[in-house]
Design a protein around this motif. Structure first.
Motif, PDB file in Angstrom:
ATOM      1  N   SER A 156       0.941  -1.196   0.003  1.00 21.77           N
ATOM      2  CA  SER A 156      -0.005   0.024   0.071  1.00 21.77           C
ATOM      3  C   SER A 156       0.920   1.453  -0.047  1.00 21.77           C
ATOM      4  O   SER A 156       2.004   1.301   0.441  1.00 21.77           O
ATOM      5  CB  SER A 156      -0.765  -0.148   1.169  1.00 21.77           C
ATOM      6  N   VAL A 157       0.329   2.124  -0.721  1.00 18.51           N
ATOM      7  CA  VAL A 157       1.176   3.650  -0.629  1.00 18.51           C
ATOM      8  C   VAL A 157      -0.047   4.604  -0.507  1.00 18.51           C
ATOM      9  O   VAL A 157      -0.939   4.435  -0.981  1.00 18.51           O
ATOM     10  CB  VAL A 157       1.758   4.052  -2.003  1.00 18.51           C
ATOM     11  N   TYR A 158       0.171   5.715   0.468  1.00 16.52           N
ATOM     12  CA  TYR A 158      -0.378   6.779   0.470  1.00 16.52           C
ATOM     13  C   TYR A 158       0.303   8.027   0.014  1.00 16.52           C
ATOM     14  O   TYR A 158       1.575   8.033   0.854  1.00 16.52           O
ATOM     15  CB  TYR A 158      -1.113   6.794   1.784  1.00 16.52           C
ATOM     16  N   LEU A 159      -0.128   8.817  -0.872  1.00 13.32           N
ATOM     17  CA  LEU A 159       0.909  10.078  -1.404  1.00 13.32           C
ATOM     18  C   LEU A 159       0.130  11.247  -0.904  1.00 13.32           C
ATOM     19  O   LEU A 159      -1.065  11.297  -1.622  1.00 13.32           O
ATOM     20  CB  LEU A 159       1.155   9.837  -2.745  1.00 13.32           C
ATOM     21  N   VAL A 160       0.669  12.248  -0.422  1.00 15.82           N
ATOM     22  CA  VAL A 160      -0.068  13.418  -0.022  1.00 15.82           C
ATOM     23  C   VAL A 160       0.725  14.632   0.016  1.00 15.82           C
ATOM     24  O   VAL A 160       1.902  14.465   0.435  1.00 15.82           O
ATOM     25  CB  VAL A 160      -0.756  13.181   1.486  1.00 15.82           C
ATOM     26  N   ASN A 161       0.396  15.654  -0.597  1.00 17.53           N
ATOM     27  CA  ASN A 161       0.990  17.033  -0.488  1.00 17.53           C
ATOM     28  C   ASN A 161       0.072  18.126  -0.511  1.00 17.53           C
ATOM     29  O   ASN A 161      -0.705  18.318  -1.454  1.00 17.53           O
ATOM     30  CB  ASN A 161       2.205  17.327  -1.731  1.00 17.53           C
ATOM     31  N   VAL A 162      -0.166  18.859   0.765  1.00 19.44           N
ATOM     32  CA  VAL A 162      -1.327  19.691   0.968  1.00 19.44           C
ATOM     33  C   VAL A 162      -0.991  20.861   0.119  1.00 19.44           C
ATOM     34  O   VAL A 162      -1.952  21.855  -0.031  1.00 19.44           O
ATOM     35  CB  VAL A 162      -1.440  20.117   2.546  1.00 19.44           C
ATOM     36  N   ASP A 163      -0.136  21.204  -0.267  1.00 14.81           N
ATOM     37  CA  ASP A 163       0.383  22.351  -1.306  1.00 14.81           C
ATOM     38  C   ASP A 163      -0.358  22.235  -2.648  1.00 14.81           C
ATOM     39  O   ASP A 163      -0.420  23.150  -3.229  1.00 14.81           O
ATOM     40  CB  ASP A 163       2.045  22.388  -1.423  1.00 14.81           C
ATOM     41  N   ARG A 164      -0.853  21.034  -2.973  1.00 15.77           N
ATOM     42  CA  ARG A 164      -1.646  20.852  -4.166  1.00 15.77           C
ATOM     43  C   ARG A 164      -3.019  21.403  -3.839  1.00 15.77           C
ATOM     44  O   ARG A 164      -3.848  21.852  -4.944  1.00 15.77           O
ATOM     45  CB  ARG A 164      -1.724  19.427  -4.374  1.00 15.77           C
ATOM     46  N   ASP A 165      -3.421  21.730  -2.614  1.00 13.75           N
ATOM     47  CA  ASP A 165      -4.619  22.389  -2.360  1.00 13.75           C
ATOM     48  C   ASP A 165      -4.513  23.826  -2.203  1.00 13.75           C
ATOM     49  O   ASP A 165      -4.268  24.286  -1.278  1.00 13.75           O
ATOM     50  CB  ASP A 165      -5.301  21.673  -1.230  1.00 13.75           C
ATOM     51  N   THR A 166      -4.938  24.567  -3.209  1.00 17.54           N
ATOM     52  CA  THR A 166      -4.752  25.826  -3.153  1.00 17.54           C
ATOM     53  C   THR A 166      -5.664  26.745  -2.216  1.00 17.54           C
ATOM     54  O   THR A 166      -5.412  27.814  -2.165  1.00 17.54           O
ATOM     55  CB  THR A 166      -5.152  26.531  -4.661  1.00 17.54           C
ATOM     56  N   THR A 167      -6.726  26.076  -1.658  1.00 20.25           N
ATOM     57  CA  THR A 167      -7.515  26.960  -0.936  1.00 20.25           C
ATOM     58  C   THR A 167      -7.140  26.941   0.714  1.00 20.25           C
ATOM     59  O   THR A 167      -7.473  27.842   1.288  1.00 20.25           O
ATOM     60  CB  THR A 167      -9.066  26.123  -0.628  1.00 20.25           C
ATOM     61  N   GLY A 168      -5.980  26.108   0.766  1.00 21.48           N
ATOM     62  CA  GLY A 168      -5.245  26.117   2.033  1.00 21.48           C
ATOM     63  C   GLY A 168      -6.243  25.306   3.409  1.00 21.48           C
ATOM     64  O   GLY A 168      -5.532  25.221   4.322  1.00 21.48           O
ATOM     65  N   LYS A 169      -7.392  24.829   3.005  1.00 25.66           N
ATOM     66  CA  LYS A 169      -8.112  23.988   3.865  1.00 25.66           C
ATOM     67  C   LYS A 169      -7.392  22.769   4.243  1.00 25.66           C
ATOM     68  O   LYS A 169      -7.273  22.505   5.496  1.00 25.66           O
ATOM     69  CB  LYS A 169      -9.247  23.723   3.213  1.00 25.66           C
ATOM     70  N   ALA A 170      -6.416  22.155   3.259  1.00 23.02           N
ATOM     71  CA  ALA A 170      -6.090  20.975   3.778  1.00 23.02           C
ATOM     72  C   ALA A 170      -4.664  21.139   4.629  1.00 23.02           C
ATOM     73  O   ALA A 170      -4.497  20.352   5.768  1.00 23.02           O
ATOM     74  CB  ALA A 170      -5.263  20.124   2.375  1.00 23.02           C
ATOM     75  N   ALA A 171      -4.134  22.058   4.445  1.00 25.78           N
ATOM     76  CA  ALA A 171      -3.026  22.648   5.345  1.00 25.78           C
ATOM     77  C   ALA A 171      -3.281  22.815   6.722  1.00 25.78           C
ATOM     78  O   ALA A 171      -2.795  22.247   7.530  1.00 25.78           O
ATOM     79  CB  ALA A 171      -2.003  23.673   4.800  1.00 25.78           C
ATOM     80  N   ALA A 172      -4.525  23.379   6.766  1.00 23.12           N
ATOM     81  CA  ALA A 172      -5.089  23.737   8.135  1.00 23.12           C
ATOM     82  C   ALA A 172      -5.422  22.481   8.741  1.00 23.12           C
ATOM     83  O   ALA A 172      -5.295  22.159  10.061  1.00 23.12           O
ATOM     84  CB  ALA A 172      -5.937  24.613   7.866  1.00 23.12           C
ATOM     85  N   GLU A 173      -6.311  21.547   8.143  1.00 22.07           N
ATOM     86  CA  GLU A 173      -6.689  20.305   8.741  1.00 22.07           C
ATOM     87  C   GLU A 173      -5.571  19.439   9.151  1.00 22.07           C
ATOM     88  O   GLU A 173      -5.583  18.696  10.181  1.00 22.07           O
ATOM     89  CB  GLU A 173      -7.379  19.486   7.631  1.00 22.07           C
ATOM     90  N   TYR A 174      -4.313  19.296   8.187  1.00 20.40           N
ATOM     91  CA  TYR A 174      -3.433  18.322   8.643  1.00 20.40           C
ATOM     92  C   TYR A 174      -2.404  19.035   9.746  1.00 20.40           C
ATOM     93  O   TYR A 174      -2.167  18.352  10.498  1.00 20.40           O
ATOM     94  CB  TYR A 174      -2.279  18.378   7.293  1.00 20.40           C
ATOM     95  N   GLU A 175      -2.409  20.346   9.803  1.00 19.30           N
ATOM     96  CA  GLU A 175      -1.902  21.084  11.093  1.00 19.30           C
ATOM     97  C   GLU A 175      -2.236  20.615  12.440  1.00 19.30           C
ATOM     98  O   GLU A 175      -1.706  20.266  13.311  1.00 19.30           O
ATOM     99  CB  GLU A 175      -1.754  22.539  10.851  1.00 19.30           C
TER     100      GLU A 175
END
Length: 220
Positions: A156-175
């Motif tokens: 299994s692989v999980y690939l993530v980079n919150v910088d791909r979300d231009t809204t900034g919501k992902a970065a806030a959620e992961y923080e």
């Protein structure tokens, strides 16, 4: 004949378990696959890796029919990279490298989730992805998962980079969550039997050959 005597869980595929490496070989196979992937990806994308969780063996106590399963399941530690590229072209390279190695190791190519065809043919999931992430295009999402499966083994692989979300919501959620916001996560697992138990497993399975297991009646 009673399904209580079935030697595997009712949802398993016995032919795959018979084709799997025996228990004694699994950890070595896991190490070989994960070490190769870590080395290749580290060199290609200048990554470092950290292990999370623990390696573990988990006996499948019940077979779903009130009897005991002879199989056991292995899960490796999860390896997380210290970073992940942001560009879709780089993601494609990562997935191509993984597919090359999993195929060479006998696991075949990965099934991705979400994938374009599935999203296209599932309006409800399409709507859910758009509502939650702003897009249903796998090439624009900030995360993707993949699993290669063969012979009762899975990678299994999980690939993530919150910088791909231009809204900034992902970065806030992961923080808030504390999970790595930019990472490639790798893990391996298998369900099998020990070398000593294999003859008994085959003998116990013989009366059920050619039969379709009924729906399991217990939750074990």
């Amino acid at each position: 004949m009673s399904w209580k005597d079935y030697p595997a869980h009712g949802y398993s595929v016995p032919e795959e378990i018979l084709a799997a490496p025996v228990k004694e070989d699994v950890e070595g196979i896991s190490t070989a696959i994960l070490d190769e992937l870590k080395a290749v990806l580290a060199e290609e994308f200048q990554l470092q890796w950290t292990a999370s969780g623990e390696t573990g063996w988990y006996p499948n106590q019940g077979n779903g029919y009130g009897g005991k399963s002879m199989t056991t399941t292995f899960n490796s530690v999860q390896w997380d990279s210290d970073n992940a590229p942001v560009e879709s072209s780089e993601w494609a390279r990562i997935l191509a490298i993984i597919n090359r190695i999993t195929t060479a190791r006998g696991l075949g190519t990965m099934k991705l989730s979400p994938d374009a065809d599935t999203v296209k043919n599932d309006p409800a999931w399409h709507e859910e992805l758009v509502e939650k992430y702003g897009t249903a295009d796998p090439h624009k999402l900030y995360w993707i998962t993949g699993t290669a499966y063969a012979d009762s083994q899975w990678f299994s692989v999980y690939l993530v980079n919150v910088d791909r979300d231009t809204t900034g919501k992902a970065a806030a959620e992961y923080e808030k969550s504390g999970f790595p916001p930019r990472t490639i996560s790798l893990s391996y697992g298998a369900t099998t039997v020990s070398r000593d138990d294999l003859p008994a497993f085959k003998d116990a399975l013989a009366p059920f050959q050619g039969l379709t297991p009924p729906e399991p009646t217990t939750s074990d």
